[in-house]
Design a protein around this motif. Structure first.
Motif, PDB file in Angstrom:
ATOM      1  N   GLU A  61     -15.550   1.508  37.210  1.00 37.03           N
ATOM      2  CA  GLU A  61     -14.202   2.018  36.965  1.00 37.03           C
ATOM      3  C   GLU A  61     -14.029   3.411  37.560  1.00 37.03           C
ATOM      4  O   GLU A  61     -13.001   3.708  38.184  1.00 37.03           O
ATOM      5  CB  GLU A  61     -13.919   2.040  35.464  1.00 37.03           C
ATOM      6  CG  GLU A  61     -13.722   0.666  34.856  1.00 37.03           C
ATOM      7  CD  GLU A  61     -13.425   0.707  33.361  1.00 37.03           C
ATOM      8  OE1 GLU A  61     -13.029  -0.337  32.815  1.00 37.03           O
ATOM      9  OE2 GLU A  61     -13.576   1.782  32.751  1.00 37.03           O
ATOM     10  N   SER A  65     -11.586   4.200  40.729  1.00 38.15           N
ATOM     11  CA  SER A  65     -10.556   5.227  40.548  1.00 38.15           C
ATOM     12  C   SER A  65     -10.678   6.303  41.626  1.00 38.15           C
ATOM     13  O   SER A  65      -9.679   6.722  42.216  1.00 38.15           O
ATOM     14  CB  SER A  65     -10.683   5.843  39.155  1.00 38.15           C
ATOM     15  OG  SER A  65      -9.745   6.884  38.990  1.00 38.15           O
ATOM     16  N   ARG A  68      -9.597   4.849  44.963  1.00 38.30           N
ATOM     17  CA  ARG A  68      -8.142   4.739  44.996  1.00 38.30           C
ATOM     18  C   ARG A  68      -7.515   6.095  45.327  1.00 38.30           C
ATOM     19  O   ARG A  68      -6.659   6.195  46.203  1.00 38.30           O
ATOM     20  CB  ARG A  68      -7.645   4.243  43.640  1.00 38.30           C
ATOM     21  CG  ARG A  68      -6.125   4.121  43.527  1.00 38.30           C
ATOM     22  CD  ARG A  68      -5.715   3.830  42.095  1.00 38.30           C
ATOM     23  NE  ARG A  68      -6.151   2.518  41.676  1.00 38.30           N
ATOM     24  CZ  ARG A  68      -7.117   2.289  40.787  1.00 38.30           C
ATOM     25  NH1 ARG A  68      -7.773   3.317  40.257  1.00 38.30           N
ATOM     26  NH2 ARG A  68      -7.445   1.070  40.433  1.00 38.30           N
ATOM     27  N   ARG A 266      -5.632   1.823  32.770  1.00 38.61           N
ATOM     28  CA  ARG A 266      -5.564   0.854  33.857  1.00 38.61           C
ATOM     29  C   ARG A 266      -5.859  -0.546  33.325  1.00 38.61           C
ATOM     30  O   ARG A 266      -6.517  -0.695  32.295  1.00 38.61           O
ATOM     31  CB  ARG A 266      -6.554   1.229  34.963  1.00 38.61           C
ATOM     32  CG  ARG A 266      -6.151   2.513  35.690  1.00 38.61           C
ATOM     33  CD  ARG A 266      -6.963   2.744  36.947  1.00 38.61           C
ATOM     34  NE  ARG A 266      -6.431   3.868  37.696  1.00 38.61           N
ATOM     35  CZ  ARG A 266      -6.845   5.122  37.585  1.00 38.61           C
ATOM     36  NH1 ARG A 266      -7.834   5.415  36.752  1.00 38.61           N
ATOM     37  NH2 ARG A 266      -6.303   6.092  38.303  1.00 38.61           N
ATOM     38  N   ARG A 349      -1.504   2.930  35.764  1.00 35.39           N
ATOM     39  CA  ARG A 349      -1.955   2.801  34.375  1.00 35.39           C
ATOM     40  C   ARG A 349      -0.885   2.042  33.607  1.00 35.39           C
ATOM     41  O   ARG A 349      -0.082   2.625  32.871  1.00 35.39           O
ATOM     42  CB  ARG A 349      -2.209   4.185  33.773  1.00 35.39           C
ATOM     43  CG  ARG A 349      -3.358   4.945  34.444  1.00 35.39           C
ATOM     44  CD  ARG A 349      -3.574   6.294  33.758  1.00 35.39           C
ATOM     45  NE  ARG A 349      -4.736   6.969  34.303  1.00 35.39           N
ATOM     46  CZ  ARG A 349      -4.705   7.836  35.304  1.00 35.39           C
ATOM     47  NH1 ARG A 349      -3.557   8.091  35.900  1.00 35.39           N
ATOM     48  NH2 ARG A 349      -5.800   8.418  35.732  1.00 35.39           N
TER      49      ARG A 349
END
Length: 376
Positions: A61, A65, A68, A266, A349
């Motif tokens: 995760e 993140s 991204r 998210r 999110r």
């Protein structure tokens, strides 16, 4: 592996010292995803497989993140450079024309001047003054063009890395569900009576009423505990990565006011126990979706509502960091991850976790127990 190829490509293309450089950000994210992939392989042989898989999911995760954010920075920077270059097309054409003329003209011809030797000398002096400026502008142009090319290659290569990361985290979630189902070594403070639980659920209309009747859902006595987390009050980490949407007693867009905190997360984010605690309830409740109620110490309840999957059994005493559920939603498509349209808006999110803290059967401000000063 594509991640290694991406790391190598970025190392060649960007300076390691550029802390806020999009390429460097993507490089760090690729390393995180690479390590998460290694962790997933090693989790099968871990003594505490649930904890190992939980840490693997959290690593994925964090890596996804970071990737991204890095790629959105890259896309924004590329668009900025492209727009600047287009706005300077005429200037660039003139510069290239001058440089090409200087490169292709023989040195003796450059030194000739109609006014004779004096004019040639003056022309040479002017040319010597102009040339460094032209060279500087040419180098700046070459740097911008190279940066655009590097950013485009980065985005193309990173798409494969994201696919691997999304596949890896999904595999880790599946393995985690299996590992939790196989877990048998947790202590228990009570055994649930399903009939009493069903009666309590059907006879209550509010979270207040349900929470006050939790002592009625066990088959026998609930074992005493001297657990105490009061020394951590105000410093307990949130159970998942997220951003606070609504604080206690704030009215939301639907006109609803609740005593808890609403956290934007998210899709499919993992939710973990913020402290060691007893699972007092898990499952669907009222209009809150799937709910997890934890008791970290006598008289104190942490309520997490809005989960899709919930893990564990009522009465179990779970360690801090134990996964208690996953958020709803679907993993985003690659195009959505790479899009800059939601950059900085938090629209990625899309799920919400409701957090309520109850002390001696009354709600208290969750921020008196949890740290909410950091965005996830």
């Amino acid at each position: 592996m594509r991640m290694r190829a991406l790391i190598f490509a970025i190392c060649l293309a960007s300076p390691a010292s550029a802390q806020n450089d999009p390429s460097t950000a993507a490089l760090n994210a690729a390393r995180m995803l690479e390590q998460a992939s290694i962790n997933l392989t090693e989790a099968d042989g871990a003594r505490d497989r649930v904890r190992a898989l939980t840490e693997t999911i959290q690593a994925y995760e964090a890596g996804l993140s970071a990737m991204r954010d890095g790629l959105r920075m890259a896309a924004t920077r590329e668009a900025q450079l492209t727009a600047e270059l287009r706005s300077r097309e005429q200037e660039v054409a003139q510069l290239l024309g001058v440089l090409q003329t200087i490169e292709t003209t023989a040195p003796p011809v450059l030194m000739l001047h109609p006014s004779g030797p004096l004019g040639s000398a003056r022309a040479g002096m002017m040319l010597s003054e102009v040339t460094p400026g032209l060279n500087a502008r040419a180098q700046a142009l070459a740097h911008d063009l190279q940066e655009v090319q590097t950013l485009r290659k980065l985005q193309q290569s990173a798409a494969d890395t994201l696919v691997e990361g999304l596949t890896g985290v999904q595999n880790a979630r599946t393995s985690l569900s299996e590992a939790i189902a196989d877990r048998t070594d947790l202590p228990r403070r009570f055994v649930e009576d399903p009939v009493r639980t069903a009666i309590l659920i059907s006879s209550t209309e509010t979270l207040d009423g349900f929470a006050s009747g939790l002592s009625e859902i066990s088959e026998g006595e609930i074992a005493e505990t001297d657990a105490d987390v009061s020394d951590r009050k105000g410093r307990i980490e949130l159970p998942t990565q997220g951003v606070v949407l609504h604080r206690a007693d704030e009215t939301d867009a639907a006109g609803v006011t609740r005593p808890g905190v609403v956290l934007a997360t998210r899709p499919r984010a993992i939710v973990t126990a913020p402290t060691a605690a007893t699972i007092r309830y898990r499952g669907p409740l009222l209009e809150l979706g799937n709910v997890m109620i934890l008791e970290p110490q006598p008289g104190l309840l942490f309520v997490f509502a809005g989960l899709q999957d919930v893990y564990g059994d009522m009465g179990e005493v779970i360690p801090e960091g134990t996964p208690v559920g996953l958020m709803p939603g679907e993993s985003p498509e690659i195009g959505a991850i790479l899009s800059t349209s939601s950059d900085g808006t938090g629209t990625d999110r899309s799920e919400t976790l409701y957090i309520e803290v109850r002390q001696n059967n009354s709600p208290v401000d969750p921020e008196s127990w949890f740290r909410t000063d950091k965005d996830g």
